[in-house]
Design a protein around this motif. Structure first.
Motif: not given
Length: 828
Positions: A407-411, A418-419, A754-757
């Motif tokens: 549902a979400s990610s960040f880089e 990131n870690q 990706k940011v869930p809404t």
């Protein structure tokens, strides 16, 4: 015939209503101070059902109720129970209850009147006083003891107590109890000429009473553990007592039974330490227990050790703080047939429903069918016959059923950041085990501030978040003591509304929130006062105490008042959302008064900073970043406050860092915010990473909080800060129909994620080099207000290769038109 016990057990806890000494007169409208019960009870009925209660009265007939007296009449009129008679009597349930929370709305008649709600009471029709036991008093007289605890037909007044009407043991607290009932909040809790909501909670030996949202009694007595529920007619001839919305919630509630599953996990490594000990590593800490396949080579009798921490290559069997270790014996068969479930022993505080010393909210229990769970990463098995194989051992780890890893990610361009995001996202997942947001594993109790931070990060990492609303309801019924924790309930409700846009959910809870703004402690200038008890105990500022940057506590406290004003601002929004326009205006008017007084009395124009309170010249970081985070600093003073904060290091706890970093990101100091997150030393998330932990901590280090645990989600703030600020996605309207896209590069060259809404994921991919370029993908039904950094020498903004109308201000470009769909946006 039931015996009538006369033995009084020692008084363990008596609540003196932790109210401040407010000398100034209150001026807040009465409608804002406590819940307003509508003349029509249908809205209240729906609200109680929404809150998970079961009706005791169906609104049509008296099924489930009886009158054990030969006199008195009970009938149903327009969905209400009406009691009439010329002698005292009680209508009681046919069923007995043990631990529960019961809610009853009462309307007293005019003239002399007295009623109440019986709990755990006894019935003996052969006696003249056929009903006896605990009663929550509804007092229509000038005495105003509504919400008091009375022992009907037995021991008389328990709290408050009075000579001639109380037994000797209760007279020991006569002065204290009468003092409590003289406090305005309790004295005036009853609406004498309207409807009143009584809520009585019985958990083990603890009895607490609320009247219209005001806690009046918290007492412990072991005389009765179970009994009937009853309502009273006091016996005045010609008087009609009215009751409606009678509901019960039987306790304990086990939220995890509906929303959490056990997931089978294989070990990542198995190592033979010596001939008798095997060390198993599951890679990360999770709350769970073990499934062990019976050994093929023969029966097994031995000890299984569980741990969160290693010491010299072995599980630390005496870890510091609340870092967990446990061990269990196992007697298993042989032949490889069948499995054994092995769980570490239950820690007593993890299952307490009320403390042995004092009273505290109940711990969140996990389903009995699971067997106990504890947080562990490593397992040591002593004396296993033969070789332990990966297929022989499984960890059964508890996670939210609907957790969606994708549902979400960040880089971004900083690998440490990131870690840290990975650590914090996993921390949110791992701490869903209880079905509500709890304070790690020390008590397993939800606390308001902890829960709000957890909630923000849960929204930012998962796309099916039910736990926030469940935790909100839990905390409304099991609130904790710190001053600033109460306004966090308004924040939680506001965040849930902004995330889901569910007006029905909000409407069912709106009135209850009025007790959480601290208005009852405010005076004519709009500012909250703190009495001696508040200054020494209840006002938190930060936790633990050593994280307060030398904060000086005074009667008018800058941090407390900042939370108070922000709570009222959000209440005005919530009031408007549920159609309470008069309330919205009243809250806004109160905010205006309080803000003016806040700036006039707490800002020091000579230093350009906010003082900790009236009566001190000390300025802590908290007294400045919290007003900044809440938008209380006028534009002309922002630059000075931000410049001062830029020069400071991490001068607060992991909890308060949420507000510090929010303020820095919001006011152009995002590079400083990121520096603090990844700083060297022992006061950053990088320090947590370097320690090897896999779940965020309760504090920066054990030396700052020696009893801290290592599985505390309020330490996972970057899980929401990075998506909300670095990626830059936040809801601008309830339900995410309109969003703000405001990325903060913070010196990074790229970031994507990706940011869930509620409407679907927002996908963001930006680069920040010679120009700023943003690829933005919005789900259907969503529009974005876009606010981008103004790169050096930039002259405008292009969307899809076409220049668009944008205004430059404060180093950023604000697009005039909202954006929908998928677009490439460039600042050049």
């Amino acid at each position: 015939m039931l015996p009538r016990p006369r033995l009084v057990l020692p008084l363990l806890v008596a609540m003196t209503a932790m109210l401040p000494d407010v000398s100034a007169q209150l001026s807040a409208p009465a409608s804002l101070l406590k819940p307003v019960l509508e003349a029509d009870g249908s809205a209240g009925f729906k609200a109680m059902q929404s809150l998970g209660y079961t009706p005791l009265f169906n609104g049509k007939d008296l099924s489930g109720w009886r009158n054990p007296y030969p006199h008195g009449e009970a009938k149903v009129v327009d969905g209400e129970i009406h009691l009439t008679g010329n002698d005292k009597f009680f209508l009681v349930t046919e069923k007995q209850y043990t631990d529960f929370r019961v809610s009853v709305e009462i309307h007293l008649p005019e003239g002399p009147a007295n009623s109440g709600v019986m709990v755990r009471c006894h019935v003996d029709p052969t006696e003249k006083k056929a009903v006896f036991g605990y009663q929550a008093e509804c007092d229509g007289s000038d005495r105003r003891w509504s919400g008091g605890l009375y022992d009907e037909a037995r021991r008389g007044w328990i709290w408050p107590s009075t000579p001639g009407r109380s037994e000797e043991v209760f007279l020991l607290h006569e002065e204290k109890s009468k003092e409590a009932f003289a406090q305005p909040a309790i004295r005036d809790a009853l609406n004498r000429n309207g409807w009143n909501r009584f809520v009585i909670t019985c958990i083990e030996d603890r009895i607490s009473i609320e009247v219209n949202g005001v806690n009046t009694v918290d007492f412990r007595d072991k005389t009765d553990a179970a009994g009937y529920i009853g309502i009273q007619h006091h016996g005045e001839d010609g008087q009609t007592y009215r009751f409606r919305n009678l509901f019960i919630k039987e306790l304990p509630i086990v939220p995890a039974s509906k929303t959490v599953d056990l997931t089978n996990q294989s070990p990542v490594s198995i190592e033979k330490i010596d001939d008798s000990v095997t060390l198993v590593d599951f890679g990360k800490v999770a709350f769970g227990n073990l499934s062990l396949r019976n050994p093929e080579t023969g029966p097994y009798t031995g000890t299984i050790h569980f741990g969160e921490k290693l010491k010299e290559g072995r599980i630390d069997r005496n870890p510091p703080g609340t870092v967990r270790y446990g061990a269990s014996k196992l007697n298993a068969g042989s032949g490889g047939q069948g499995t054994s479930i092995v769980a570490a022993p239950v820690h007593p505080r993890n299952i307490e429903q009320t403390g042995s010393k004092g009273s505290h909210p109940p711990a969140a229990l996990t389903p009995e069918s699971w067997q106990p769970v504890m947080p562990f990463r490593w397992v040591e098995i002593e004396g296993w016959p033969g070789e332990l194989k990966a297929e022989d051992i499984t960890r059964r780890a508890a996670f939210a059923k609907r957790w969606n890893e994708d549902a979400s990610s960040f880089e971004c361009s900083d690998p440490v950041l990131n870690q840290i995001y990975g650590l914090c996202k996993y921390s949110i997942k791992a701490t869903t085990f209880a079905g509500v947001y709890v304070d790690g594993d020390r008590e397993r109790i939800p606390y308001e501030a902890d829960a709000y931070l957890n909630q923000l990060s849960h929204y930012a990492t998962d796309d099916h978040v039910e736990m926030a609303a469940v935790t909100f309801d839990w905390l409304m019924e099991n609130g904790t003591w710190p001053t600033e924790w109460a306004p966090h309930m308004v924040f939680m409700a506001h965040a849930e509304w902004m995330d889901k846009g569910d007006v029905d959910w909000l409407s069912a809870r709106y009135e209850l929130l009025k007790t959480k703004t601290l208005l009852q402690r405010s005076a004519t200038d709009g500012l909250v006062r703190s009495g001696k008890l508040d200054q020494t105990k209840n006002d938190i500022v930060d936790w633990p105490k050593g994280e307060r940057d030398g904060f000086v506590f005074t009667e008018i406290n800058t941090v407390v008042n900042a939370f108070h004003i922000e709570a009222m601002k959000r209440m005005a929004e919530l009031a408007r959302a549920v159609g309470k326009e008069a309330d919205a205006k009243a809250f806004q008017d109160r905010v205006a008064v309080a803000k003016a007084a806040f700036q006039k009395t707490l800002f020091d124009p000579h230093s350009g900073l906010y003082r900790d309170g009236i009566g001190t010249d000390h300025s802590s970081v908290h007294a400045n970043f919290i007003p900044l985070a809440f938008g209380l600093v006028p534009d002309e003073n922002v630059q000075g406050v931000v410049a001062w904060l830029r020069e400071r290091e991490m001068g607060c706890s992991v909890y308060a860092a949420q507000y510090l970093l929010d303020a820095l990101f919001a006011y152009g100091a995002e590079a400083k915010a990121v520096d603090l997150i990844v700083a060297d030393g022992d006061r950053s998330w990088k320090h947590m990473l370097d320690s090897g932990t896999t779940i965020s901590w309760e504090a920066w280090d054990l030396k700052y909080k020696p009893n801290q645990d290592w599985n505390h989600a309020w330490g996972a703030a970057p899980a929401n800060l990075l998506p909300r600020h670095i990626l830059g996605a936040q809801p601008a309207e309830a339900g995410w129909t309109t969003v703000t896209i405001r990325p903060c590069p913070a010196g990074l060259t790229f970031a994507k994620g990706k940011v869930p809404t509620a409407l679907g994921p927002i996908e963001i991919d930006w680069t920040n080099e010679s120009s700023f370029q943003l690829d933005l993908k919005l789900p259907e039904g969503m529009a974005a207000k876009v606010n981008l950094p103004a790169t050096h020498g930039s002259s405008g903004v292009w969307v899809g290769g076409e220049q668009v109308d944008a205004t430059r201000a404060k180093g950023r470009w604000l697009l005039k038109q909202e954006i929908t769909g998928s677009n490439r946006i460039e600042v050049k």
